[in-house]
Motif scaffolding. Structure first.
Motif, PDB file in Angstrom:
ATOM      1  N   GLY A  61      17.466  17.692  26.836  1.00  0.00           N
ATOM      2  CA  GLY A  61      16.925  18.258  25.606  1.00  0.00           C
ATOM      3  C   GLY A  61      16.644  19.862  25.642  1.00  0.00           C
ATOM      4  N   CYS A  62      16.601  20.498  24.840  1.00  0.00           N
ATOM      5  CA  CYS A  62      16.309  22.126  24.837  1.00  0.00           C
ATOM      6  C   CYS A  62      14.767  22.117  24.927  1.00  0.00           C
ATOM      7  N   SER A  63      14.336  22.710  25.999  1.00  0.00           N
ATOM      8  CA  SER A  63      12.816  22.880  26.118  1.00  0.00           C
ATOM      9  C   SER A  63      12.242  23.811  24.952  1.00  0.00           C
ATOM     10  N   LYS A  64      12.995  24.800  24.572  1.00  0.00           N
ATOM     11  CA  LYS A  64      12.770  25.739  23.474  1.00  0.00           C
ATOM     12  C   LYS A  64      12.636  25.230  22.087  1.00  0.00           C
ATOM     13  N   CYS A  65      13.759  24.413  21.862  1.00  0.00           N
ATOM     14  CA  CYS A  65      13.717  23.831  20.447  1.00  0.00           C
ATOM     15  C   CYS A  65      12.991  22.665  20.120  1.00  0.00           C
ATOM     16  N   SER A  66      12.677  21.817  21.122  1.00  0.00           N
ATOM     17  CA  SER A  66      12.363  20.658  20.914  1.00  0.00           C
ATOM     18  C   SER A  66      10.923  20.663  20.466  1.00  0.00           C
ATOM     19  N   ASN A  67      10.372  19.621  19.846  1.00  0.00           N
ATOM     20  CA  ASN A  67       8.913  19.655  19.459  1.00  0.00           C
ATOM     21  C   ASN A  67       8.456  18.145  19.712  1.00  0.00           C
ATOM     22  N   LEU A  68       7.990  17.886  20.923  1.00  0.00           N
ATOM     23  CA  LEU A  68       7.806  16.483  21.459  1.00  0.00           C
ATOM     24  C   LEU A  68       6.993  15.525  20.693  1.00  0.00           C
ATOM     25  N   LYS A  69       7.244  14.326  20.429  1.00  0.00           N
ATOM     26  CA  LYS A  69       6.436  13.379  19.852  1.00  0.00           C
ATOM     27  C   LYS A  69       6.067  12.315  20.660  1.00  0.00           C
TER      28      LYS A  69
ATOM     29  N   GLN B 140      13.695  -2.013  15.803  1.00  0.00           N
ATOM     30  CA  GLN B 140      14.561  -3.143  14.900  1.00  0.00           C
ATOM     31  C   GLN B 140      15.962  -2.594  14.832  1.00  0.00           C
ATOM     32  N   GLU B 141      16.415  -1.606  15.487  1.00  0.00           N
ATOM     33  CA  GLU B 141      17.825  -1.158  15.673  1.00  0.00           C
ATOM     34  C   GLU B 141      18.665  -2.107  16.565  1.00  0.00           C
ATOM     35  N   VAL B 142      20.302  -1.961  16.160  1.00  0.00           N
ATOM     36  CA  VAL B 142      21.024  -3.006  16.803  1.00  0.00           C
ATOM     37  C   VAL B 142      21.025  -2.651  18.547  1.00  0.00           C
ATOM     38  N   ASP B 143      21.290  -1.289  18.596  1.00  0.00           N
ATOM     39  CA  ASP B 143      21.355  -0.739  20.073  1.00  0.00           C
ATOM     40  C   ASP B 143      20.659   0.236  20.174  1.00  0.00           C
ATOM     41  N   TRP B 144      20.462   0.827  21.347  1.00  0.00           N
ATOM     42  CA  TRP B 144      19.666   2.092  21.841  1.00  0.00           C
ATOM     43  C   TRP B 144      20.503   3.476  21.504  1.00  0.00           C
ATOM     44  N   ASN B 145      20.548   4.010  20.494  1.00  0.00           N
ATOM     45  CA  ASN B 145      21.464   4.974  20.268  1.00  0.00           C
ATOM     46  C   ASN B 145      20.794   6.618  20.673  1.00  0.00           C
ATOM     47  N   ALA B 146      21.572   7.371  21.377  1.00  0.00           N
ATOM     48  CA  ALA B 146      20.870   8.299  22.076  1.00  0.00           C
ATOM     49  C   ALA B 146      20.366   9.485  20.786  1.00  0.00           C
ATOM     50  N   THR B 147      21.211   9.531  19.847  1.00  0.00           N
ATOM     51  CA  THR B 147      20.947  10.462  18.832  1.00  0.00           C
ATOM     52  C   THR B 147      19.570  10.103  18.142  1.00  0.00           C
ATOM     53  N   GLU B 148      19.437   8.842  17.928  1.00  0.00           N
ATOM     54  CA  GLU B 148      18.351   8.216  17.191  1.00  0.00           C
ATOM     55  C   GLU B 148      17.120   8.491  18.103  1.00  0.00           C
ATOM     56  N   ILE B 149      17.304   7.941  19.230  1.00  0.00           N
ATOM     57  CA  ILE B 149      16.293   8.255  20.260  1.00  0.00           C
ATOM     58  C   ILE B 149      15.552   9.724  20.435  1.00  0.00           C
ATOM     59  N   ALA B 150      16.502  10.660  20.341  1.00  0.00           N
ATOM     60  CA  ALA B 150      16.178  12.139  20.260  1.00  0.00           C
ATOM     61  C   ALA B 150      15.307  12.349  19.033  1.00  0.00           C
ATOM     62  N   LYS B 151      15.850  11.970  18.035  1.00  0.00           N
ATOM     63  CA  LYS B 151      15.209  12.186  16.881  1.00  0.00           C
ATOM     64  C   LYS B 151      13.985  11.576  16.661  1.00  0.00           C
ATOM     65  N   ALA B 152      13.773  10.443  17.009  1.00  0.00           N
ATOM     66  CA  ALA B 152      12.300   9.824  17.098  1.00  0.00           C
ATOM     67  C   ALA B 152      11.509  10.544  18.033  1.00  0.00           C
ATOM     68  N   LEU B 153      11.739  11.130  19.029  1.00  0.00           N
ATOM     69  CA  LEU B 153      10.977  11.936  19.908  1.00  0.00           C
ATOM     70  C   LEU B 153      10.920  13.092  19.853  1.00  0.00           C
TER      71      LEU B 153
ATOM     72  N   ILE C 202      13.073  15.541  19.887  1.00  0.00           N
ATOM     73  CA  ILE C 202      13.930  16.440  20.929  1.00  0.00           C
ATOM     74  C   ILE C 202      15.223  16.814  20.225  1.00  0.00           C
ATOM     75  N   GLU C 203      15.583  18.213  20.793  1.00  0.00           N
ATOM     76  CA  GLU C 203      16.498  18.932  20.189  1.00  0.00           C
ATOM     77  C   GLU C 203      17.827  18.679  21.277  1.00  0.00           C
ATOM     78  N   PRO C 204      18.698  17.868  21.071  1.00  0.00           N
ATOM     79  CA  PRO C 204      19.825  17.509  22.277  1.00  0.00           C
ATOM     80  C   PRO C 204      20.365  18.741  22.662  1.00  0.00           C
TER      81      PRO C 204
END
Length: 645
Positions: A511-519, A529-542, A544-546
């Motif tokens: 993730g970009c340390s400059k643009c991410s706003n960590l949660k 409840q998601e079917v699988d662990w999706n990298a895009t959704e994980i980054a969005k939830a946390l 993180i700007e990938p």
């Protein structure tokens, strides 16, 4: 009293209007006049907006007027040269030995379209005004008078009337627009007529172009591209595609393209230069404007001929147009032999583009797009693993990827924060801790994230890992679906963006340390409840700007007419058909990339034995902080399957 435009009228008052040749210094006058020049409202050096207008009447005298107001809407609403104004209570003063009009107490302005037969609909900021039968006579008299005045209508042209070198005003329909760079903006416009000269097509990325693609394609043989600069960029960005606009002081600049073994080709570029000099401006015209109605009639009856290809034409394509019968000499290499040889690359699009010699590319203005056929003379970096970089699409940064040694050092620094054996479970994860043997009792913890309130089998599990080494992490990544690297800070688990925030097999996500706003990591529970662990959704939830993994390579291309350096980066995945995010952890992919480059640029051979590559390249302006330069980038080019295996 004459009712106008449904506005609120006030009791008619008898006004006396002074001809411009009878003005005297110090008088406060009422005037009618035709706009001979104007500058739309612009921010002055102070806090107010300023508007400048020069008017003329049947006495052939001119008066320059300057108005200031904190509200730009309160200034006269002038759209174009030839509009007719009625000013009440304008003060006349002497300035540099000439009379000048300025607003005084009670100043008001009405502006009318100057065309004969246009509706008598004033543009005004005032809610109350008077307009008498006598006023209407004055208006119509000025309309009739200005019809034959060349100085009032000569600068307003149709596209079909434009000649090289002219500065002209245009009323047109906006078909498309796009940002070219920070200092320039593209407007695609037409007025129902076609420019007699070949015109320059500005090339931009497809996804940057705003407007209906079908309309742009249908109208492209009759539209012109106008580049606007500096202060006009802000206005251009705010324009809505489909609106009718008036552009003042466009420069029709003649560009000559001359290259080796090629005839000279001339085509027109259109520029709206920066500043407000000579009235340079862009004005959005209202739907009920008389000229807009006339423009729409012209557009509805325009005869559209067969379209040229949608994508931008290179200068070579312009020079070989059927409208310009030019000599067809071959460049100083066997073009027929080149065409007969198979290329090691394929083009998924733009096959209708002609092949352009590199010498023509080098001598052409930027930005443009070309199709070329060339050999790869050399490439950098020679150590291919160094070509993998991180790219942040938000801040546009390019960053180095940490290697195994760097990551190991970071992990070891984190051992001081390794968990103790009293790690507690929570409602959304369950923890386990062990201590390493012969490593100073170093603790390692795995936190198993629950899904549907249950733990999953390893191949479906997301785990959060504390205290692991590089080798331990690689080993665990072969057993678990996803791994998030964390540290304990004051009783809470946190992510450190100096390391991957997510590991999924051979794909290590950063993730970009400059643009991410960590949660907080607890936000992962929202994905339970998601079917699988999706990298895009994980980054969005946390929050993180990938960062994207890209190959960033520097190619030197040569075709016998010249050579140029081109970058391969944004379109590198398409080119190689390899995920740059996997190659660092996969020795087979590294071997495959090495073989590809040996095929394109074979060692121990002469360049005449190198294979030919069909490529699409684009030219663009780049500023490295010292000077502006033209760079080139490869796009929409794919290695053929026989060369990528």
């Amino acid at each position: 009293m004459c009712s106008v435009s449904g506005k609120m009228n006030v009791p008619a008052q008898k006004y006396i209007y002074t001809p411009l040749d009878q003005l005297k210094e110090g008088m406060v006058a009422n005037l009618f006049g035709v706009v001979a020049f104007f500058k739309p409202p612009y921010r002055s050096k102070g806090t107010d907006f300023c508007s400048i207008v020069t008017i003329v009447d049947q006495s052939n005298m001119k008066l320059k007027c300057t108005f200031f107001n904190g509200n730009p809407d309160a200034l006269p609403k002038i759209f174009k040269v030839g509009d007719i104004v009625r000013f009440h209570r304008i003060k006349i003063q002497n300035f540099n030995s000439d009379f000048q009009g300025i607003s005084s107490s009670g100043f008001s302005a009405l502006v009318f379209d100057g065309a004969v037969g246009a509706p008598i609909v004033p543009r005004t900021y005032s809610k109350c005004y008077s307009f008498t039968t006598e006023d209407q006579k004055n208006l119509e008299s000025l309309r009739d008078w200005q019809t034959g005045q060349e100085n009032l209508s000569g600068s307003r042209l149709k596209l079909s009337d434009i000649q090289p070198g002219q500065y002209f005003n245009l009323i047109c329909h906006l078909v498309g627009k796009a940002e070219v760079d920070k200092a320039s903006y593209l407007l695609k416009v037409w007025d129902g007529t076609k420019c007699a000269s070949l015109t320059w097509k500005v090339c931009v990325e497809d996804d940057a172009l705003e407007g209906d693609r079908a309309s742009i394609n249908r109208l492209q043989s009759i539209t012109i591209d106008i580049l606007v600069y500096d202060n006009h960029v802000v206005v251009a960005k705010s324009l809505k595609v489909g609106s009718c606009i008036a552009i003042q002081n466009i420069h029709a600049k003649l560009h000559n393209s001359l290259s080796e073994n090629q005839a000279q080709a001339a085509f027109l570029e259109f520029h709206l230069h920066g500043g407000t000099g000579y009235g340079r401006s862009i004005t959005v015209l209202p739907e009920d404007d008389y000229d807009v109605q006339e423009l729409k009639k012209a557009l509805d009856t325009a005869e559209l001929k067969e379209n040229q290809p949608l994508d931008c034409l290179s200068s070579l394509e312009l020079t070989t147009s059927s409208d310009n019968q030019l000599s067809q000499k071959l460049p100083p290499f066997d073009a027929l032999e080149i065409c007969q040889q198979l290329s090691v690359t394929v083009l998924p699009a733009h096959l209708q583009w002609q092949i352009t010699p590199l010498t023509t590319v080098i001598n052409s203005k930027a930005p443009q797009k070309f199709r070329i056929r060339a050999r790869l003379k050399s490439f950098k970096p020679q150590h291919l693993y160094q070509s993998v970089k991180f790219h942040c699409t938000k801040c546009n940064s390019l960053l180095d990827v940490p290697d195994e040694e760097e990551l190991n050092n970071i992990f070891q620094e984190g051992f001081n924060d390794s968990p103790n054996s009293n790690t507690e479970n929570t409602f959304w994860y369950q923890s386990a801790t062990w201590k390493t043997i012969n490593q100073g009792n170093r603790a390692v913890a795995i936190h198993f994230v629950k899904k549907h309130d249950f733990l999953q089998s390893p191949e479906d599990s997301l785990i959060m890992l504390e205290g692991g080494t590089f080798k331990e992490i690689c080993k665990l990544s072969r057993h678990f679906d996803s791994i998030i690297l964390v540290r304990s800070k004051k009783g809470h688990l946190e992510i450190d963006l100096s390391t991957p925030f997510l590991i999924q097999g051979n794909r290590w996500h950063y993730g970009c340390s400059k643009c991410s706003n960590l949660k907080p990591l607890e936000m992962l529970n929202s994905l339970s409840q998601e079917v699988d662990w999706n990298a895009t959704e994980i980054a969005k939830a946390l929050g993180i700007e990938p960062l994207m993994h890209l190959f960033v390579m520097h190619f030197t291309l040569e075709d016998g007419t010249g050579s140029l350096n081109a970058y391969l980066w944004k379109h590198s995945k398409q080119f190689f058909q390899i995920h740059a995010s996997e190659i660092l952890m996969d020795s087979e992919l590294q071997k495959r990339l090495h073989n590809i480059m040996n095929t394109l640029c074979p060692p121990a051979k002469q360049i005449s034995e190198y294979p030919w590559m069909d490529c699409c390249i684009r030219s663009y302006h780049s500023n490295d902080g010292r000077k502006d330069q033209i760079c080139y980038e490869i796009f929409d080019t794919i290695l053929s399957e026989r060369n990528s295996d």
